[in-house]
Design a protein around this motif. Structure first.
Motif, PDB file in Angstrom:
ATOM      1  N   ALA A  40       9.191  11.100  -6.209  1.00 33.40           N
ATOM      2  CA  ALA A  40      10.786  11.476  -5.847  1.00 33.40           C
ATOM      3  C   ALA A  40      11.089  12.795  -6.389  1.00 33.40           C
ATOM      4  N   ASN A  41      11.583  13.407  -5.580  1.00 33.87           N
ATOM      5  CA  ASN A  41      12.281  14.919  -6.093  1.00 33.87           C
ATOM      6  C   ASN A  41      13.580  14.552  -6.622  1.00 33.87           C
ATOM      7  N   PHE A  42      14.189  15.695  -7.046  1.00 36.42           N
ATOM      8  CA  PHE A  42      15.533  15.429  -7.826  1.00 36.42           C
ATOM      9  C   PHE A  42      16.593  15.774  -6.643  1.00 36.42           C
ATOM     10  N   GLN A  43      16.261  15.335  -5.510  1.00 40.15           N
ATOM     11  CA  GLN A  43      17.389  14.966  -4.461  1.00 40.15           C
ATOM     12  C   GLN A  43      17.024  13.805  -3.641  1.00 40.15           C
ATOM     13  N   THR A  44      17.858  13.542  -2.716  1.00 43.69           N
ATOM     14  CA  THR A  44      17.926  12.460  -1.892  1.00 43.69           C
ATOM     15  C   THR A  44      16.720  12.785  -0.968  1.00 43.69           C
ATOM     16  N   ASP A  45      15.651  11.877  -0.829  1.00 43.29           N
ATOM     17  CA  ASP A  45      14.619  12.080   0.061  1.00 43.29           C
ATOM     18  C   ASP A  45      13.816  11.048   0.559  1.00 43.29           C
ATOM     19  N   THR A  46      13.570  11.085   2.010  1.00 44.11           N
ATOM     20  CA  THR A  46      13.039   9.982   2.765  1.00 44.11           C
ATOM     21  C   THR A  46      11.362  10.241   2.863  1.00 44.11           C
ATOM     22  N   ASP A  47      10.680   9.284   2.404  1.00 43.45           N
ATOM     23  CA  ASP A  47       9.241   9.360   2.537  1.00 43.45           C
ATOM     24  C   ASP A  47       8.592   8.360   3.512  1.00 43.45           C
ATOM     25  N   LYS A  78      12.848   0.809   4.846  1.00 47.67           N
ATOM     26  CA  LYS A  78      12.790   0.245   6.269  1.00 47.67           C
ATOM     27  C   LYS A  78      11.201  -0.047   6.386  1.00 47.67           C
ATOM     28  N   ILE A  79      11.049  -1.222   7.145  1.00 44.54           N
ATOM     29  CA  ILE A  79       9.638  -1.587   7.372  1.00 44.54           C
ATOM     30  C   ILE A  79       9.565  -1.338   8.983  1.00 44.54           C
ATOM     31  N   ASN A  80       8.450  -0.865   9.267  1.00 44.31           N
ATOM     32  CA  ASN A  80       8.065  -0.466  10.767  1.00 44.31           C
ATOM     33  C   ASN A  80       6.791  -1.560  11.139  1.00 44.31           C
ATOM     34  N   TYR A  81       7.045  -2.335  11.908  1.00 44.27           N
ATOM     35  CA  TYR A  81       5.886  -3.173  12.370  1.00 44.27           C
ATOM     36  C   TYR A  81       5.190  -2.923  13.636  1.00 44.27           C
ATOM     37  N   ASN A 111       2.672 -10.280  11.822  1.00 41.74           N
ATOM     38  CA  ASN A 111       2.385  -8.640  12.283  1.00 41.74           C
ATOM     39  C   ASN A 111       1.939  -7.649  11.315  1.00 41.74           C
ATOM     40  N   LYS A 112       1.201  -7.007  11.812  1.00 41.55           N
ATOM     41  CA  LYS A 112       0.829  -5.758  10.789  1.00 41.55           C
ATOM     42  C   LYS A 112       2.024  -4.637  10.638  1.00 41.55           C
ATOM     43  N   ILE A 113       1.957  -4.236   9.374  1.00 39.43           N
ATOM     44  CA  ILE A 113       3.135  -3.178   8.940  1.00 39.43           C
ATOM     45  C   ILE A 113       2.239  -2.005   9.353  1.00 39.43           C
ATOM     46  N   LYS A 114       3.179  -0.981  10.272  1.00 41.43           N
ATOM     47  CA  LYS A 114       2.832   0.269  10.790  1.00 41.43           C
ATOM     48  C   LYS A 114       3.067   1.317   9.722  1.00 41.43           C
ATOM     49  N   SER A 115       4.173   1.329   9.208  1.00 44.54           N
ATOM     50  CA  SER A 115       4.633   2.342   8.181  1.00 44.54           C
ATOM     51  C   SER A 115       5.871   1.844   7.374  1.00 44.54           C
ATOM     52  N   ILE A 116       6.278   2.202   6.208  1.00 42.31           N
ATOM     53  CA  ILE A 116       7.301   1.899   5.297  1.00 42.31           C
ATOM     54  C   ILE A 116       8.061   3.554   4.937  1.00 42.31           C
ATOM     55  N   GLU A 117       9.300   3.397   5.464  1.00 46.54           N
ATOM     56  CA  GLU A 117      10.461   4.424   5.168  1.00 46.54           C
ATOM     57  C   GLU A 117      10.985   4.144   3.721  1.00 46.54           C
TER      58      GLU A 117
END
Length: 151
Positions: A40-47, A78-81, A111-117
């Motif tokens: 994590a960076n020293f700022q709000t970050d979304t990965d 957030k979980i994207n299936y 269902n399979k997980i496609k991505s996690i945000e």
């Protein structure tokens, strides 16, 4: 010329093979799989962590985060299936070094997980990091395999 091409192609093939092995999730004895490590960076970050379905055919029923360095504020998960469904997990608050979240239940284990945000913010700043006072937070994302994928 050909004596240079064959070693080059062999090196590329070896690199691709090792890269594929490294992206295969490693399972613990209690069926938890480390999906990724994020800094994590020293700022709000979304990965966004994309689950590579080529190397991973597992289904997961729980997710947890572990902080292995620093301090981090978790704002959103957030979980994207694969079927298009999106699950928002409750905001978890602050994690410090060697702490983990609770095991959060995933509502689409079939269902399979496609991505996690992940949206987060490492506590501290770049100046304190350079001085060695605080470090950027490092998070591990863990998922637990469902019973039908435990072999």
């Amino acid at each position: 010329m050909s004596k240079f091409i064959y070693p080059f192609l062999a090196g590329i093939l070896l690199l691709a093979t090792l890269s594929g092995c490294n992206s295969t999730p490693k399972e613990t004895s209690n069926h938890w799989v480390k999906l990724a490590t994020k800094t994590a960076n020293f700022q709000t970050d979304t990965d966004t962590v994309t689950i590579n379905s080529l190397f991973n055919s597992a289904h997961y029923n729980h997710l947890k985060l572990t902080c292995i360095q620093g301090t981090v504020q978790i704002d959103a998960i957030k979980i994207n299936y694969a079927d298009g469904h999106v699950q928002q997990l409750s905001t978890l608050g602050l994690l410090t070094k060697n702490s983990s979240t609770r095991a959060m239940t995933l509502d689409r284990a079939q269902n399979k997980i496609k991505s996690i945000e992940l949206t987060y913010n490492s506590i501290g700043n770049a100046t304190l990091n350079l001085a060695g006072v605080t470090k950027k937070a490092k998070l591990e994302i863990w998922a637990k395999k469902t019973a039908d994928t435990n072999n």
